[in-house]
Scaffold this motif. Structure first.
Motif, PDB file in Angstrom:
ATOM      1  N   GLU A 135       6.313  -0.804  -0.085  1.00  0.00           N
ATOM      2  CA  GLU A 135       5.769   0.651   1.120  1.00  0.00           C
ATOM      3  C   GLU A 135       5.491  -0.842   2.396  1.00  0.00           C
ATOM      4  O   GLU A 135       6.022  -0.819   3.214  1.00  0.00           O
ATOM      5  N   ASP A 138       7.789  -2.720   4.083  1.00  0.00           N
ATOM      6  CA  ASP A 138       8.901  -1.798   5.211  1.00  0.00           C
ATOM      7  C   ASP A 138       7.775  -2.074   6.612  1.00  0.00           C
ATOM      8  O   ASP A 138       7.243  -1.127   6.462  1.00  0.00           O
ATOM      9  N   GLY A 139       8.510  -2.293   7.577  1.00  0.00           N
ATOM     10  CA  GLY A 139       7.459  -2.130   8.946  1.00  0.00           C
ATOM     11  C   GLY A 139       7.258  -1.381   9.427  1.00  0.00           C
ATOM     12  O   GLY A 139       5.902  -0.924   9.552  1.00  0.00           O
ATOM     13  N   GLY A 140       8.880  -0.459   9.196  1.00  0.00           N
ATOM     14  CA  GLY A 140       8.522   0.850   9.867  1.00  0.00           C
ATOM     15  C   GLY A 140       6.981   1.860   8.375  1.00  0.00           C
ATOM     16  O   GLY A 140       6.559   2.597   9.336  1.00  0.00           O
ATOM     17  N   GLN A 141       7.829   2.058   7.866  1.00  0.00           N
ATOM     18  CA  GLN A 141       6.819   2.589   6.753  1.00  0.00           C
ATOM     19  C   GLN A 141       5.499   2.390   6.723  1.00  0.00           C
ATOM     20  O   GLN A 141       4.865   3.310   7.369  1.00  0.00           O
ATOM     21  N   MET A 143       3.790   0.855   9.343  1.00  0.00           N
ATOM     22  CA  MET A 143       2.792   1.425  10.982  1.00  0.00           C
ATOM     23  C   MET A 143       3.050   2.942  10.802  1.00  0.00           C
ATOM     24  O   MET A 143       1.603   2.862  11.540  1.00  0.00           O
ATOM     25  N   LYS A 144       3.842   3.822  10.015  1.00  0.00           N
ATOM     26  CA  LYS A 144       3.715   5.473   9.904  1.00  0.00           C
ATOM     27  C   LYS A 144       1.986   5.348   9.259  1.00  0.00           C
ATOM     28  O   LYS A 144       1.579   6.814   9.565  1.00  0.00           O
ATOM     29  N   ARG A 157      -1.718  -0.643  17.220  1.00  0.00           N
ATOM     30  CA  ARG A 157      -0.462  -1.140  16.857  1.00  0.00           C
ATOM     31  C   ARG A 157       0.480  -1.730  17.794  1.00  0.00           C
ATOM     32  O   ARG A 157       1.164  -2.286  17.342  1.00  0.00           O
ATOM     33  N   LEU A 161       2.189  -5.520  16.708  1.00  0.00           N
ATOM     34  CA  LEU A 161       3.563  -5.254  16.791  1.00  0.00           C
ATOM     35  C   LEU A 161       3.624  -7.088  17.470  1.00  0.00           C
ATOM     36  O   LEU A 161       4.666  -7.906  17.172  1.00  0.00           O
ATOM     37  N   VAL A 190       6.094  -6.618  10.089  1.00  0.00           N
ATOM     38  CA  VAL A 190       6.103  -6.256  10.897  1.00  0.00           C
ATOM     39  C   VAL A 190       6.906  -7.568  12.064  1.00  0.00           C
ATOM     40  O   VAL A 190       7.874  -7.917  12.741  1.00  0.00           O
TER      41      VAL A 190
END
Length: 445
Positions: A135, A138-141, A143-144, A157, A161, A190
Motif C-alpha cells: 500500500e 502506491d502513491g495514489g493509495q 495519498m488517500k 498534500r 507532491l 510519489v
C-alpha cells in the motif's frame, strides 16, 4: 479483519499426518496435509497464509532440502521441523538454515500447539507488514490515507507532491501523533524512488553503539543485513527521532551526506519528535547538519487546525472499528460533533484513533458518551474547549456536512433514500452537497 492462518503438515507417514492434523484442528487451526515435499511445494508459494510443520526424514526430497527450497522462496515463512530422537545436530543445522523451531519425537502435543501459536502470530505480522508495504509503495493509495479537505491538509498534500518530485533531503516536524511517518512514506511513494528501498530507523530506539553499527557498519560476517545507509542505496532512508542522535553520530551522518554529492545516492528523510518545551530540532542538531536536512521541510499540521476534517476522520475510524468488532458505528449527535470540534487534541490523530475505538466499544455496550471519553483523557479541562472559539455557523455547517456524508455512505449513494431519511427536497440536497464538496459518485457501491 485478521487473515485466518493455515498449517501445512508434510510427512510421508499417514498416521503422523493425521494425528498432527487432528490435534491442531481441535486447537482451532485450519490444516492441510501433504505426503511429500514435492507435493507441498506445488501449493506453498511466497505469500502462503500460514506456517509449515515438516518431518526431516522423508523419501525423495528430505526435510532439509525442503526447508532450503522454502527459505529460498520466502525466508520469512515459519517452518517447524520434526526430528527423530537424538537428531539434535540435524535440528541445529535446520535452525541455521532458517527453521522457526523444531520438535523432537516423541513430542508433547501441547508443545506443538504452543509453537504453532507463536509461528502463526509471527506469520500474520509478516503478511500484514507486506500488505502495508505494498500500500505504501502506491502513491495514489497512500495519498488517500491523508484524509481531509481543510486548507492545511490540501496544502500538506500539495507539499508532498512537490517535494516528492524533488530529490533533496527532507525534514518532517510537527506535534506527536500527527502522522509524520505516514508523510515520509508518501514522499517516497510519489517520487522517482518509488519501488526502491525504503528503510526506517528509530534513532531513539537503539543505544549509541548499536545505532552506529546499524546506520554505518561495519556489520559482522554473521549479520544478515547491510548497514542502513547501504541498504537504502538508491532509495530512501528515514531517520525517526533525528534529534536523538549524539554529536558523534551527527558528525558521521553529515560526512556521509557530504560524500554522496548531488543528487544523493540515498535520500534521507529526517523526522523530528522533539518534545522538550521550548526546544526545536534546530536546537538539537549541529547547524551544518540541520541546514542540509532542512533544505526541504514539511510541518505536519496538528489535528486541532484541521476543522471539520476531525468529523470526517472520526466517521471513517469508527466505521473501521465497528466492522472489526462486528457492531454498528455510533451515531454522533450535534452536541457530540461540536465537542469533537472543540477538543484541543494534544495527542492529535493518534488520540482520535483511540477515542473512536473506545466510542465503538461503548456503543456496543449501550453506554457512555464521546464527551466522557474526551474528559477521561484530560480531566483537568472543564469544559473541553480549544483556546480559539468558532462561530456557531461553523459548528452547524460541520455537523450538517457530516450528517449528509454519513447518510450518503450508509445508503451507498441513493439520493432518494437520503432525501427520505433527512426530509430534504432534491434541490436542497443537491445545493448542500455542492456546498460541502460531496459527490454522489464517491458513495456508489
Amino acid at each position: 479483519m485478521a487473515q485466518a492462518m493455515k498449517i501445512a503438515i508434510v510427512d510421508d507417514e499417514q498416521d503422523m499426518r493425521q494425528s498432527i492434523s487432528q490435534w491442531l484442528a481441535l486447537s482451532g487451526y485450519d490444516t492441510e496435509t501433504f505426503s511429500s515435499a514435492e507435493e507441498a511445494l506445488k501449493v506453498l508459494g511466497p505469500d502462503y497464509p500460514g506456517i509449515v510443520i515438516s518431518d526431516i526424514k522423508m523419501p525423495g526430497m528430505d526435510g532439509m532440502q525442503f526447508l532450503k527450497k522454502l527459505m529460498g522462496s520466502d525466508s520469512a515463512l515459519p517452518v517447524i521441523m520434526i526430528t527423530g530422537h537424538g537428531d539434535v545436530p540435524m535440528a541445529v543445522e535446520a535452525m541455521r538454515v532458517g527453521a522457526f523451531d523444531f520438535l523432537e519425537k516423541p513430542f508433547n502435543p501441547d508443545r506443538m500447539s504452543e509453537l504453532a501459536k507463536r509461528a502463526t502470530g509471527a506469520r500474520r505480522l509478516t503478511l500484514d507488514n507486506r500488505v502495508l508495504r505494498r500500500e505504501l509503495s502506491d502513491g495514489g493509495q497512500i495519498m488517500k490515507k491523508l484524509i481531509g479537505q481543510s486548507p492545511v491538509m490540501e496544502r500538506l498534500r500539495e507539499d508532498i507532491l512537490d517535494l516528492g518530485q524533488a530529490d533533496g533531503h527532507v525534514l518532517i516536524d510537527g506535534e506527536t501523533g500527527t502522522g509524520k511517518t505516514l508523510v515520509a512514506h508518501a514522499l517516497h511513494a510519489v517520487g522517482s524512488r518509488a519501488g526502491k528501498k525504503f528503510v526506517l530507523i528509530s534513532c531513539a530506539a537503539l543505544e549509541e553503539e548499536a545505532l552506529a553499527k546499524r546506520l554505518f557498519g561495519p556489520m559482522l560476517p554473521e549479520d544478515s543485513m547491510l548497514p542502513a545507509i547501504e541498504e537504502a542505496r538508491g532509495g530512501t532512508l528515514v531517520l525517526e527521532d533525528i534529534d536523538a542522535l549524539s554529536e558523534t553520530l551527527q558528525a558521521k551522518l553529515l560526512s556521509v551526506i557530504n560524500e554522496q554529492g548531488t543528487p544523493a545516492e540515498t535520500r534521507i528523510i529526517a523526522i523530528s519528535n522533539l518534545q522538550e518545551a521550548g526546544k526545536t530540532c534546530e536546537d538539537a542538531l549541529r547547524p551544518d547538519l540541520f541546514y542540509r536536512l532542512a533544505a526541504l521541510r514539511i510541518t505536519v499540521p496538528p489535528l486541532r487546525q484541521r476543522g471539520e476534517d476531525i468529523l470526517t476522520l472520526f466517521t471513517r475510524l469508527s466505521e473501521q472499528f465497528s466492522e472489526e468488532y462486528g457492531c454498528d458505528a455510533p451515531q454522533v449527535s450535534a452536541q457530540e460533533a461540536a465537542q469533537l470540534l472543540q477538543a484541543p487534541w494534544p495527542g492529535n490523530v493518534r488520540q482520535l484513533i483511540n477515542i473512536a475505538e473506545r466510542a465503538v466499544l461503548q456503543s456496543r455496550r449501550g453506554s457512555g458518551t464521546i464527551a466522557s471519553l474526551l474528559m477521561s483523557d484530560h480531566e483537568e479541562m472543564q469544559p473541553v474547549m480549544t483556546t480559539e472559539g468558532k462561530p456557531l455557523k461553523e459548528y452547524v455547517e460541520a455537523f450538517e456536512r457530516m450528517l449528509i456524508d454519513n447518510t450518503m455512505r450508509r445508503h451507498k449513494g441513493s439520493i432518494a433514500s437520503v432525501m427520505d431519511e433527512l426530509c430534504l427536497p432534491r434541490r436542497t440536497l443537491n445545493e448542500k452537497m455542492a456546498k460541502y464538496g460531496l459527490q454522489r459518485s464517491d458513495y456508489l457501491a
